[in-house]
Design a protein around this motif. Structure first.
Motif, PDB file in Angstrom:
ATOM      1  N   TRP A 154       0.746  -1.125  -0.121  1.00  0.00           N
ATOM      2  CA  TRP A 154      -0.460   0.484  -0.076  1.00  0.00           C
ATOM      3  C   TRP A 154       1.129   0.963   0.129  1.00  0.00           C
ATOM      4  CZ3 TRP A 154      -4.834  -0.735   4.104  1.00  0.00           C
ATOM      5  CH2 TRP A 154      -5.168  -1.899   3.793  1.00  0.00           C
ATOM      6  N   LEU A 155       0.675   2.097  -1.434  1.00  0.00           N
ATOM      7  CA  LEU A 155       1.306   3.435  -1.315  1.00  0.00           C
ATOM      8  C   LEU A 155       0.198   4.601  -1.139  1.00  0.00           C
ATOM      9  CD1 LEU A 155       3.885   5.053  -1.914  1.00  0.00           C
ATOM     10  CD2 LEU A 155       3.582   4.518  -3.921  1.00  0.00           C
ATOM     11  N   TRP A 156       0.687   4.961  -0.271  1.00  0.00           N
ATOM     12  CA  TRP A 156      -0.269   7.163  -0.329  1.00  0.00           C
ATOM     13  C   TRP A 156       0.374   8.238  -1.346  1.00  0.00           C
ATOM     14  CZ3 TRP A 156      -1.230   3.500   3.554  1.00  0.00           C
ATOM     15  CH2 TRP A 156      -2.636   3.581   3.873  1.00  0.00           C
TER      16      TRP A 156
ATOM     17  N   ILE B 177      -0.333  -2.345  -4.903  1.00  0.00           N
ATOM     18  CA  ILE B 177      -0.003  -2.483  -5.533  1.00  0.00           C
ATOM     19  C   ILE B 177       1.297  -4.433  -5.604  1.00  0.00           C
ATOM     20  CG2 ILE B 177       3.571  -2.947  -6.324  1.00  0.00           C
ATOM     21  CD1 ILE B 177       3.012   0.490  -5.793  1.00  0.00           C
ATOM     22  N   THR B 178       0.269  -5.032  -6.722  1.00  0.00           N
ATOM     23  CA  THR B 178       0.127  -6.354  -6.428  1.00  0.00           C
ATOM     24  C   THR B 178       1.177  -7.472  -7.648  1.00  0.00           C
ATOM     25  OG1 THR B 178      -1.435  -6.460  -7.935  1.00  0.00           O
ATOM     26  CG2 THR B 178      -1.903  -6.685  -5.753  1.00  0.00           C
ATOM     27  N   GLU B 179       1.626  -6.497  -8.158  1.00  0.00           N
ATOM     28  CA  GLU B 179       2.335  -7.268  -9.549  1.00  0.00           C
ATOM     29  C   GLU B 179       3.792  -5.728  -9.944  1.00  0.00           C
ATOM     30  OE1 GLU B 179       0.536  -7.706 -13.203  1.00  0.00           O
ATOM     31  OE2 GLU B 179      -1.359  -6.508 -12.216  1.00  0.00           O
TER      32      GLU B 179
ATOM     33  N   ILE C  25       3.849  -3.086   3.468  1.00  0.00           N
ATOM     34  CA  ILE C  25       4.042  -3.734   2.252  1.00  0.00           C
ATOM     35  C   ILE C  25       2.905  -4.926   3.833  1.00  0.00           C
ATOM     36  CG2 ILE C  25       5.382  -6.595   2.241  1.00  0.00           C
ATOM     37  CD1 ILE C  25       8.029  -4.733   2.268  1.00  0.00           C
ATOM     38  N   ARG C  26       2.222  -4.733   3.080  1.00  0.00           N
ATOM     39  CA  ARG C  26       0.561  -5.692   3.471  1.00  0.00           C
ATOM     40  C   ARG C  26       1.270  -7.286   4.016  1.00  0.00           C
ATOM     41  NH1 ARG C  26      -2.785  -2.880   6.373  1.00  0.00           N
ATOM     42  NH2 ARG C  26      -4.234  -4.031   6.300  1.00  0.00           N
ATOM     43  N   ARG C  27       1.458  -7.981   2.805  1.00  0.00           N
ATOM     44  CA  ARG C  27       1.796  -9.584   2.824  1.00  0.00           C
ATOM     45  C   ARG C  27       2.622  -9.548   1.839  1.00  0.00           C
ATOM     46  NH1 ARG C  27       0.812 -12.658  -1.426  1.00  0.00           N
ATOM     47  NH2 ARG C  27       0.621 -11.026  -2.959  1.00  0.00           N
ATOM     48  N   LEU C  28       3.360 -10.792   2.210  1.00  0.00           N
ATOM     49  CA  LEU C  28       4.537 -10.614   1.811  1.00  0.00           C
ATOM     50  C   LEU C  28       5.340 -12.410   0.978  1.00  0.00           C
ATOM     51  CD1 LEU C  28       7.371  -9.276   0.534  1.00  0.00           C
ATOM     52  CD2 LEU C  28       8.769  -9.190   2.814  1.00  0.00           C
ATOM     53  N   GLY C  29       4.679 -12.710   0.195  1.00  0.00           N
ATOM     54  CA  GLY C  29       4.541 -14.330   0.058  1.00  0.00           C
ATOM     55  C   GLY C  29       6.680 -14.605  -0.668  1.00  0.00           C
TER      56      GLY C  29
ATOM     57  N   ILE D 230       1.511   5.915 -12.642  1.00  0.00           N
ATOM     58  CA  ILE D 230       2.123   3.877 -12.117  1.00  0.00           C
ATOM     59  C   ILE D 230       2.100   3.407 -13.681  1.00  0.00           C
ATOM     60  CG2 ILE D 230       0.924   2.473 -11.031  1.00  0.00           C
ATOM     61  CD1 ILE D 230       0.958   4.760  -9.008  1.00  0.00           C
ATOM     62  N   HIS D 231       2.791   2.242 -13.541  1.00  0.00           N
ATOM     63  CA  HIS D 231       3.065   1.431 -14.773  1.00  0.00           C
ATOM     64  C   HIS D 231       3.270  -0.218 -13.940  1.00  0.00           C
ATOM     65  CE1 HIS D 231       5.022  -0.103 -18.394  1.00  0.00           C
ATOM     66  NE2 HIS D 231       6.078  -0.477 -17.601  1.00  0.00           N
ATOM     67  N   THR D 232       2.649  -1.003 -14.385  1.00  0.00           N
ATOM     68  CA  THR D 232       2.920  -1.828 -14.563  1.00  0.00           C
ATOM     69  C   THR D 232       4.128  -2.463 -14.616  1.00  0.00           C
ATOM     70  OG1 THR D 232       0.666  -2.039 -13.355  1.00  0.00           O
ATOM     71  CG2 THR D 232       1.649  -4.600 -13.403  1.00  0.00           C
ATOM     72  N   PHE D 233       5.242  -3.495 -14.814  1.00  0.00           N
ATOM     73  CA  PHE D 233       6.041  -4.392 -15.475  1.00  0.00           C
ATOM     74  C   PHE D 233       5.407  -5.341 -16.636  1.00  0.00           C
ATOM     75  CE2 PHE D 233       9.509  -2.389 -12.706  1.00  0.00           C
ATOM     76  CZ  PHE D 233      10.109  -1.464 -13.342  1.00  0.00           C
ATOM     77  N   GLU D 234       5.725  -5.227 -17.877  1.00  0.00           N
ATOM     78  CA  GLU D 234       4.771  -6.631 -18.645  1.00  0.00           C
ATOM     79  C   GLU D 234       6.516  -7.231 -18.995  1.00  0.00           C
ATOM     80  OE1 GLU D 234       2.686  -5.069 -22.317  1.00  0.00           O
ATOM     81  OE2 GLU D 234       1.320  -3.816 -20.744  1.00  0.00           O
TER      82      GLU D 234
END
Length: 388
Positions: A84-86, A99-101, A118-122, A185-189
């Motif tokens: 999570w980013l504000w 952000i999830t990607e 960082i809310r979740r870290l797998g 915001i740019h999601t990498f491809e």
């Protein structure tokens, strides 16, 4: 001693002091490490969830926040996190970005950002803030004992309490993501490469304006997997560039590094000096400085080479030799030049696919051979060239 020794900085082991991070990190601290450098950025991976930046702040300079997987052999498959980013133009009207990607975030000058959590870290997370400044600093809001608002500057090497990030900011009734800042915001491809098996089949690459209008950076997240000689000729950029050679695993950039590279640099294409890189190293390429050839002489473990250009379009100048014994400086770039030779109407992205069709039999076989040839040239101001 070479004239450009000052442009090479062996990255040190620095203690982190956070249980979210490894015990040691690599951090490039701009002009503190290399004279004239105007970028600050870390190499480390977060191993636990939690708050990275506890309270909002802003900079008077542009910043980019990269969130990718910790393993540069595959920055996509090694990513598994929720952040999570504000962010916002006003501290009281920020919006939450989830952000999830693998993602790049542009933070324009004077934009408030944070907290970052960082809310979740797998899997471990490579979070790389890249700040364009000679010295790291952050500006935060404070309230005096009698109520007036003022602003505190936490500046490395200057602030009396060091890099004290202060108390956690009390989250206000900020908005969820309305889409107002999605242009930042740019999601990498996955961008597929065709140069050869010395690279993974795809990479995370931020190509500046091609990915996000008005951005002033291009950079990559990929490894060199084996020995290769790919950058065979000297070139320059009108703006400065940074090359970081380090280990592929951001949990341990030192332990995952075992390689040796030959790199040439100089003020002119026929005045190049050789440097051997055999430890994690940051290289600053000043504007209009000729650099390359570059050869990977030994790669026992994959090498993460981060190319960081300080302009939103990749482009370079190189020598062009004409049939009448004259030379000129040819521009090759991803804007306004060099159409794709395989697909009509498409612009070259330097993917390497066409190299399989190119005759390379007359190319130099080593970086030393290439550099010695260029150093043997006489380049006259009139545009004539010859060999000594």
């Amino acid at each position: 001693m070479g004239a450009y020794d000052y442009c090479f900085y062996p990255l040190k082991q620095e203690k982190t002091g956070s249980d979210m991070l490894p015990e040691f990190q690599q951090y490039f601290w701009g002009e503190e490490n290399i004279p004239g450098a105007r970028v600050n950025l870390p190499y480390r991976a977060y191993g636990k969830p939690g708050v990275i930046d506890a309270e909002p702040h802003f900079h008077r300079d542009e910043e980019y926040l990269a969130f990718v997987g910790y393993d540069m052999r595959d920055a996509f498959e090694s990513f598994d996190a929720e952040i999570w980013l504000w962010i916002g133009e006003n501290i009281n009207e920020m919006e939450k970005i989830v952000i999830t990607e693998p993602t790049m975030v542009r933070v324009p000058k004077f934009f408030w950002h944070g907290p970052i959590e960082i809310r979740r870290l797998g899997k471990p997370l490579f979070f790389q803030p890249i700040l364009y400044t000679t010295r790291y600093y952050a500006i935060r809001q404070r309230r005096g004992t009698e109520g007036p608002v003022y602003y505190n500057v936490a500046c490395k090497g200057i602030s009396p309490y060091g890099m004290d990030f202060g108390e956690p900011y009390q989250l206000k009734d900020w908005k969820e993501d309305t889409g107002r800042y999605r242009h930042l915001i740019h999601t990498f491809e996955k961008q597929y490469t065709h140069w050869g098996d010395f690279m993974p089949p795809y990479q995370a690459y931020f190509r500046g304006h091609d990915c996000m209008p008005d951005s002033d950076i291009y950079t990559c997240y990929r490894s060199y997997m084996k020995e290769t000689f790919i950058d065979k000729y000297p070139n320059f950029h009108p703006e400065e560039e940074y090359l970081c050679f380090t280990g592929y695993d951001m949990r341990d950039p030192w332990g995952s590094f075992d390689a040796e590279m030959e790199f040439w640099i100089g003020p002119e294409p026929n005045r190049l000096e050789k440097h051997i890189i055999s430890e994690p190293t940051m290289v600053r390429i000043p504007p209009f400085t000729w650099h390359c050839p570059l050869q990977y002489l030994r790669v026992t473990k994959p090498v993460y080479l981060q190319v960081l250009g300080t302009h939103g379009k990749f482009g370079f100048g190189q020598l062009r030799f004409n049939g009448d014994e004259t030379y000129e400086i040819e521009y090759a770039g991803s804007a306004g030049h060099r159409p794709c030779v395989l697909e009509e109407g498409k612009q070259c992205t330097f993917c390497g696919k066409c190299m399989k069709k190119r005759d390379t039999s007359t190319d130099p076989k080593t970086a030393t051979e290439a550099a010695e040839y260029y150093n043997s040239l006489i380049l006259e101001p009139s545009g004539k060239w010859s060999v000594k």
